[in-house]
Design a protein around this motif. Structure first.
Motif, PDB file in Angstrom:
ATOM      1  N   ASP A   1      45.235  52.680  71.174  1.00  0.00           N
ATOM      2  CA  ASP A   1      43.703  52.122  70.775  1.00  0.00           C
ATOM      3  C   ASP A   1      44.129  50.790  70.071  1.00  0.00           C
ATOM      4  N   GLU A   2      44.768  50.845  69.067  1.00  0.00           N
ATOM      5  CA  GLU A   2      44.889  49.394  68.384  1.00  0.00           C
ATOM      6  C   GLU A   2      46.147  48.584  68.972  1.00  0.00           C
ATOM      7  N   ASN A   3      46.034  48.249  70.321  1.00  0.00           N
ATOM      8  CA  ASN A   3      47.188  47.859  71.142  1.00  0.00           C
ATOM      9  C   ASN A   3      46.948  46.295  71.581  1.00  0.00           C
ATOM     10  N   CYS A   4      47.808  46.154  72.497  1.00  0.00           N
ATOM     11  CA  CYS A   4      47.654  44.658  73.041  1.00  0.00           C
ATOM     12  C   CYS A   4      46.178  44.171  73.147  1.00  0.00           C
ATOM     13  N   SER A   5      45.629  45.023  74.172  1.00  0.00           N
ATOM     14  CA  SER A   5      44.170  44.909  74.721  1.00  0.00           C
ATOM     15  C   SER A   5      43.129  44.745  73.397  1.00  0.00           C
ATOM     16  N   TYR A   6      43.122  45.742  72.728  1.00  0.00           N
ATOM     17  CA  TYR A   6      42.243  45.671  71.536  1.00  0.00           C
ATOM     18  C   TYR A   6      42.530  44.527  70.860  1.00  0.00           C
ATOM     19  N   ARG A   7      43.644  43.987  70.580  1.00  0.00           N
ATOM     20  CA  ARG A   7      43.750  42.769  69.639  1.00  0.00           C
ATOM     21  C   ARG A   7      43.225  41.563  70.314  1.00  0.00           C
ATOM     22  N   ILE A   8      43.152  41.508  71.497  1.00  0.00           N
ATOM     23  CA  ILE A   8      43.023  40.302  72.441  1.00  0.00           C
ATOM     24  C   ILE A   8      41.162  40.228  72.446  1.00  0.00           C
ATOM     25  N   LEU A   9      40.772  41.601  72.218  1.00  0.00           N
ATOM     26  CA  LEU A   9      39.196  41.379  71.974  1.00  0.00           C
ATOM     27  C   LEU A   9      38.857  40.826  70.738  1.00  0.00           C
ATOM     28  N   GLU A  10      39.665  41.291  69.707  1.00  0.00           N
ATOM     29  CA  GLU A  10      39.318  40.839  68.404  1.00  0.00           C
ATOM     30  C   GLU A  10      39.281  39.173  68.452  1.00  0.00           C
ATOM     31  N   LEU A  11      40.361  38.511  69.081  1.00  0.00           N
ATOM     32  CA  LEU A  11      40.369  37.183  69.306  1.00  0.00           C
ATOM     33  C   LEU A  11      39.027  36.613  69.591  1.00  0.00           C
TER      34      LEU A  11
END
Length: 626
Positions: free
Chosen positions: A260-270
């Motif tokens: 869940d709180e992985n590479c893709s999730y953090r890119i969405l936050e950016l």
């Protein structure tokens, strides 16, 4: 007395008129932060990575680093962090690069846009200015390196951002910067520790900004992965805000969880920081599969087109497919450093064929030379082939590197799957209900997935008998199968890993068993996407029907995978011999009919010979992907 009363009237009139005159010539002062509840604004919550807490009105930042906050309780209190930020921005300028204006540039920019901060101290933010002079980006690109089954961290694909200084083309993107979020791993951890820590949050995660050409080398060459690039329509202000926030996140640690709180999730936050009106992360409360996040960005209207960057293996396959099969041995001979190389021996061939052979041989050697150590003999032969290729450049047909649009990962079916169907087994009828958390099985719609790749995690299958008795059929915790074909140019091993719980007939009774399986073998491509495969297998099973419940077994499995249009067929047979002498035989035929991108019908025939009786079953299921 008339005079004082007159003076009082004039003074009152002057007091009322003076502010009006001032307002006529100058804009109104921005209201204070308290009056506008800025700490509740999406822009502020995005900048601090706040998520709603369990109780209404409570928040918790997903940044796990005290250095990211200026208030003592800033991780849980957006209002306190806002007040502390406003105070820190007005601190004396002698702090230099550690000043809040230098550390939190995106916060400062946004607060200036909504508040009248007046004259602030002017610290010398030399470190930020140096960073911004290096990262001179005007646009952002979402990047998806394709699935890589040989690495647990990459089997679901990956996402990162590329920051371009201008329009891509003519190799300019090699000089761009890549924005990547990943786990900060301990190099001493083996694969088992890595998997456990990645699943349980044992590693912190950090953003890194590095040159994009390094990522091309890592994915395209070292791991032989295709790269798909999706330009984003962020405007100049949004791109600037994203870059400013990246500076704020340098060396800041977050929790890292593989699902869940992985590479893709953090890119969405950016992207939510860049465009605060977006709410991308709410779609991923449990898992954030990379390709699902790409689709979320696509559905939000952020993507403008796509580009394909083939791996060295894909380029080599394209060159070989353009040649008649009888010339493949010649390509191998030309690429063999131990044989003499004389371009004159090819002069009898048509110029175009000669150029294609030399080009394919050169690409073959480039594909072989992808390890950290360079082979001098291969390097020398590559150089000679390149010289010959330059002499034949005018005769080389233009290679079409454009892939089939259906092979784009965003064209795939949804990662989660619901299944409902009916079964008949051993004279009994059952209703089956299934839920799979991710991702893809061999027989399913191949669009967007590598042929022969199966990645299933969290597959739950339940059944309801005709008497209304509920029961579980199977639970697959992990089910991975890689069927990459071997030939004279590519020599991968096929392999499988599976663990979970299932039903097995033992000693005349149906029992629930827990198992761990593995296998290794080879796959042969027969053309048209058809694969013939065989694996030697090992199994460890806990079965209360055995005198000694924990039993190992060795076995074989072989099958044929074929597809034509919307239909995919997988037929497989297997045998296992346990240490206690028990033998199992099975045969399975599974047919998948694609109804639409996210819907399918699946017919399965199953036969099992589990001493003393043989059992047969037939089932039909409707599959809905989302």
């Amino acid at each position: 007395m008339p005079v004082p009363r007159t003076l009082a009237f004039l003074a009152a009139a002057l007091w009322l008129l003076l502010p009006a005159a001032i307002r006529a010539d100058s804009p109104p002062a921005a209201p204070p932060a308290d009056a506008t509840a800025l700490w509740q604004r999406p822009e502020w919550l995005r900048l601090l990575h706040y998520k709603p807490g369990l109780r209404p009105g409570h928040w918790r930042s997903q940044a796990d680093d005290d250095a990211f906050f200026l208030a003592a309780g800033g991780a849980d209190d957006p209002r306190a962090e806002l007040d502390a930020t406003l105070a820190a921005l007005r601190a004396p300028a002698d702090a230099g690069d550690t000043h809040a204006q230098c550390r939190f540039v995106a916060r400062l920019t946004w607060l200036r846009s909504v508040l009248d901060l007046g004259e602030l101290p002017q610290p010398d933010c030399s470190a930020y200015r140096q960073f911004r002079s290096q990262v001179q980006a005007t646009r952002a690109v979402l990047v998806f390196p394709s699935y890589y089954l040989n690495s647990p961290s990459s089997m679901f694909g990956h996402t990162l951002l590329r920051l371009d200084a201008g329009e891509a083309g003519d190799g300019a993107e090699y000089l761009s910067f890549a924005v990547n979020f990943g786990a900060v791993v301990d190099a001493r951890d083996n694969g088992l520790f890595y998997a456990f820590k990645g699943l349980t949050g044992g590693y912190p995660g950090q953003f890194e900004v590095d040159q994009y050409y390094k990522k091309i080398r890592e994915y395209n060459r070292d791991e032989n992965r295709d790269i798909w690039e999706y330009p984003l329509n962020l405007d100049a202000e949004e791109t600037e805000r994203l870059i400013q926030h990246l500076w704020e996140l340098r060396n800041i640690r977050f929790a890292y969880y593989f699902f869940d709180e992985n590479c893709s999730y953090r890119i969405l936050e950016l992207l939510e920081v860049a465009r605060p009106a977006l709410d991308l992360t709410r779609h991923f409360p449990l898992t954030a599969i990379p390709i699902d996040t790409v689709r979320a960005v696509q559905d939000a209207g952020l993507i403008d087109g796509k580009q394909f960057r083939p791996s060295q293996g894909t380029v080599l396959r394209q060159r070989l497919d353009a040649l008649p099969a009888e010339w493949r041995d010649t390509v191998i001979t030309l690429g063999d450093p131990s044989t003499p190389f004389d371009p004159a021996t090819l002069q009898a061939l048509p110029a175009a064929t000669r150029a294609q052979l030399i080009d394919a041989a050169y690409k073959y050697l480039r594909f072989r030379q992808n390890g950290p150590q360079r082979d001098p003999a291969i390097a020398e032969r590559s150089f000679r082939l390149l010289q010959a290729l330059q002499a034949q450049a005018a005769d080389l047909p233009v290679a079409d590197a454009q892939p089939d649009p259906a092979s784009a990962p965003d064209a795939s079916h949804g990662s989660r799957r619901l299944a409902v169907g009916g079964w008949r087994e051993n004279g009994c009828d059952y209703l089956s209900l299934g839920l799979r958390l991710s991702l893809h099985s061999l027989e399913e719609n191949r669009n967007g997935f590598p042929t022969g790749a199966q990645i299933n995690l969290g597959n739950f299958d339940f059944r309801l008998s005709d008497r209304g008795r509920p029961d579980f059929n199977r639970i697959d915790v992990i089910d991975i199968l890689s069927l990459s074909p071997r030939d004279a140019f590519f020599k991968p091993l096929s392999w499988s890993v599976m663990t979970g719980a299932e039903r097995q007939w033992t000693d005349g009774r149906e029992r629930r068993v827990v198992h761990v399986n593995g296998g290794v073998g080879a796959t042969q491509a027969l053309g048209g996407g058809t694969r013939l495969y065989g694996l030697a297998t090992a199994r460890l099973e806990y079965n209360t029907g055995f005198r000694e419940p924990l039993q190992p077994a060795l076995g074989l499995r072989a099958g044929l995978l074929a597809g034509a249009g919307p239909i995919t067929v997988n037929g497989e047979a297997g045998a296992e011999k346990f240490a206690n002498g028990q033998t199992r035989l099975r045969a399975m035929l599974r047919n998948n009919l694609q109804l639409s991108r996210h819907q399918a019908l699946q017919l399965e025939l199953l036969w099992r010979d589990q001493q003393p009786d043989a059992k047969g079953a037939i089932g039909l299921r409707f599959l809905q992907y989302y």
